[in-house]
Design a protein around this motif. Structure first.
Motif, short mmCIF file in Angstrom:
data_model
loop_
_atom_site.label_atom_id
_atom_site.label_comp_id
_atom_site.label_asym_id
_atom_site.label_seq_id
_atom_site.Cartn_x
_atom_site.Cartn_y
_atom_site.Cartn_z
N SER A 1 -12.30 -78.14 -3.99
CA SER A 1 -10.81 -78.20 -3.37
C SER A 1 -9.81 -77.17 -4.81
CB SER A 1 -10.08 -79.38 -3.77
OG SER A 1 -10.70 -80.43 -3.08
N GLU A 2 -10.52 -77.40 -5.75
CA GLU A 2 -10.08 -76.58 -6.59
C GLU A 2 -10.61 -75.12 -6.83
OE1 GLU A 2 -9.17 -75.06 -10.80
OE2 GLU A 2 -8.31 -76.47 -9.23
N GLU A 3 -11.66 -74.71 -6.38
CA GLU A 3 -11.92 -73.20 -5.43
C GLU A 3 -10.66 -73.14 -4.43
OE1 GLU A 3 -15.35 -70.36 -2.67
OE2 GLU A 3 -15.34 -72.63 -4.11
N TYR B 1 -6.51 -85.05 -4.23
CA TYR B 1 -7.14 -84.59 -5.12
C TYR B 1 -6.15 -84.19 -6.90
CZ TYR B 1 -12.32 -85.36 -4.72
OH TYR B 1 -14.01 -85.75 -4.46
N VAL B 2 -6.32 -83.92 -8.11
CA VAL B 2 -5.23 -83.55 -9.16
C VAL B 2 -6.77 -82.86 -10.24
CG1 VAL B 2 -3.73 -85.12 -8.72
CG2 VAL B 2 -5.74 -86.08 -10.51
N GLY B 3 -6.10 -82.14 -11.15
CA GLY B 3 -7.07 -81.98 -11.61
C GLY B 3 -7.43 -82.42 -13.13
N LEU B 4 -8.28 -83.59 -12.99
CA LEU B 4 -8.28 -84.17 -13.51
C LEU B 4 -9.85 -84.77 -13.30
CD1 LEU B 4 -7.75 -85.44 -16.55
CD2 LEU B 4 -6.16 -87.25 -15.69
N HIS C 1 -3.95 -74.02 -9.40
CA HIS C 1 -5.28 -74.79 -9.79
C HIS C 1 -4.70 -76.05 -9.24
CE1 HIS C 1 -1.64 -76.17 -12.93
NE2 HIS C 1 -2.41 -74.50 -13.15
N LEU C 2 -5.69 -76.72 -9.04
CA LEU C 2 -5.59 -78.55 -8.50
C LEU C 2 -4.57 -78.69 -9.64
CD1 LEU C 2 -9.07 -80.09 -8.17
CD2 LEU C 2 -6.85 -79.57 -6.19
N LEU C 3 -3.49 -80.37 -9.01
CA LEU C 3 -2.54 -80.63 -9.74
C LEU C 3 -2.50 -80.97 -11.04
CD1 LEU C 3 0.63 -81.70 -9.32
CD2 LEU C 3 -0.09 -83.86 -8.21
N VAL C 4 -2.25 -81.15 -11.93
CA VAL C 4 -1.62 -81.61 -13.44
C VAL C 4 -0.43 -82.08 -12.90
CG1 VAL C 4 -1.41 -81.13 -15.60
CG2 VAL C 4 -3.31 -79.29 -14.64
N TRP D 1 -11.63 -87.33 -20.56
CA TRP D 1 -10.90 -87.07 -19.06
C TRP D 1 -10.31 -85.75 -19.91
CZ3 TRP D 1 -11.65 -89.50 -15.21
CH2 TRP D 1 -12.26 -90.89 -15.24
N GLN D 2 -10.84 -84.54 -19.33
CA GLN D 2 -10.46 -83.04 -19.51
C GLN D 2 -9.24 -82.57 -18.15
OE1 GLN D 2 -13.73 -80.59 -19.82
NE2 GLN D 2 -14.35 -81.67 -21.58
N TRP D 3 -8.51 -82.06 -18.18
CA TRP D 3 -7.00 -81.31 -17.08
C TRP D 3 -7.53 -79.78 -16.70
CZ3 TRP D 3 -3.91 -84.13 -14.18
CH2 TRP D 3 -3.05 -84.87 -14.81
N VAL D 4 -7.50 -78.93 -15.30
CA VAL D 4 -8.20 -77.86 -15.44
C VAL D 4 -7.01 -76.83 -15.75
CG1 VAL D 4 -8.84 -78.88 -12.68
CG2 VAL D 4 -6.49 -77.94 -13.46
N ASP D 5 -5.83 -76.91 -17.17
CA ASP D 5 -5.53 -75.93 -17.16
C ASP D 5 -5.79 -76.16 -18.66
OD1 ASP D 5 -3.86 -78.19 -17.56
OD2 ASP D 5 -1.79 -76.97 -16.91
N GLN D 6 -5.80 -76.91 -19.48
CA GLN D 6 -6.73 -77.48 -20.90
C GLN D 6 -5.12 -77.73 -21.14
OE1 GLN D 6 -9.56 -76.56 -21.83
NE2 GLN D 6 -10.10 -75.80 -19.24
N THR D 7 -4.68 -78.96 -20.25
CA THR D 7 -3.57 -79.60 -21.35
C THR D 7 -4.74 -80.29 -21.34
OG1 THR D 7 -2.32 -79.36 -19.12
CG2 THR D 7 -2.07 -80.38 -20.74
#
Length: 259
Positions: free
Chosen positions: A152-154, A186-189, A162-165, A198-204
């Protein structure tokens, strides 16, 4: 008493001088008729000496050919470099268009500079790709396809996103208004190590005080990913933990374009 005839042959021959100069040779034959015949025989004329001169045009021709082929090789190399650069630029542009899906844009005129980031204050239009929904300074795309979290991230990455943040409850409410409550998204966590990191895909940075977990979440101690799911008997939409290799729908997010 008569005297008998006497025959006498006398030959005279002049020898050439030792100085190397060739002279005529004379011969005289005296026979019984007491006559002398002198014949001059000229010696052979000196041979002409032929001087073979090298052709000065041959090395010049070789030099000219060498220079020609050198210039031809240089021109060919320059042409290859230019063609390679052009091909690289075209390929980069093609990849950008494919990833960002910007063949068609939906743009809205900005009425205030507050909506746009400070670096885009001079821009007039805020745009999202066609079929994406704008909210704040972001664009969102909901896919009906199902895939694992990494796939999904791909898929989002191929769209330049990117996946939802989720940054706020207002943002989540905007997203969930268009989701199917019978599906999960899916979300980006994620928690790659299963240790609660826990990590967000955009480094938030993950803020535990700004979450929307369901009452019994998060749970589990293995590699975990987060989905948006609807619980009708609780508070509606919230976050749930799911195995990362499970197939769920996805929501992609990207920043708006400013023109």
């Amino acid at each position: 008493m008569a005297l008998p005839n006497i025959y006498t042959d006398v030959n005279f021959k002049n020898q050439p001088f030792s100085s190397g100069i060739t002279s005529d040779s004379s011969s005289c034959t005296i026979s019984d008729s007491s006559s002398c015949t002198i014949s001059n025989s000229s010696s052979a004329l000196p041979k002409k000496t032929t001087i073979h001169k090298s052709n000065p045009g041959f090395p010049t021709l070789l030099l000219a050919l060498w220079i020609f082929f050198l210039l031809l090789a240089i021109s060919f190399s320059v042409a290859l470099i230019i063609l390679f650069q052009m091909y690289s630029n075209l390929l980069e542009e093609k990849n950008t268009l494919e990833q960002l899906n910007h063949a068609k844009l939906h743009c809205v005129k900005n009425h205030s500079s507050v909506e746009a980031p400070s670096s885009n204050e001079d821009k007039v239009w805020s745009c999202c790709p066609k079929n994406w929904k704008p909210f704040g300074s972001q664009c969102y795309f909901t896919s009906r396809d199902s895939a694992s979290w990494s796939k999904s991230e791909e898929k989002c990455s191929l769209r330049g996103a990117h996946l939802l943040v989720i940054h706020s409850q207002e943002e989540q409410d905007f997203i969930t208004n268009s989701l199917n409550p019978r599906a999960t998204y899916y979300v980006g966590l994620s928690d790659p190590e299963g240790h609660g990191q826990w990590q967000w895909v955009d480094q938030t940075p993950y803020n535990p005080n700004a979450t929307s977990w369901h009452s019994d979440e998060p749970s589990g101690s293995t590699e975990l990913c987060v989905v948006l799911s609807y619980h009708p008997n609780v508070k509606g939409w919230g976050w749930s933990v799911a195995p990362c290799d499970g197939d769920h729908r996805l929501v992609c997010e990207m920043r708006q374009l400013y023109l």
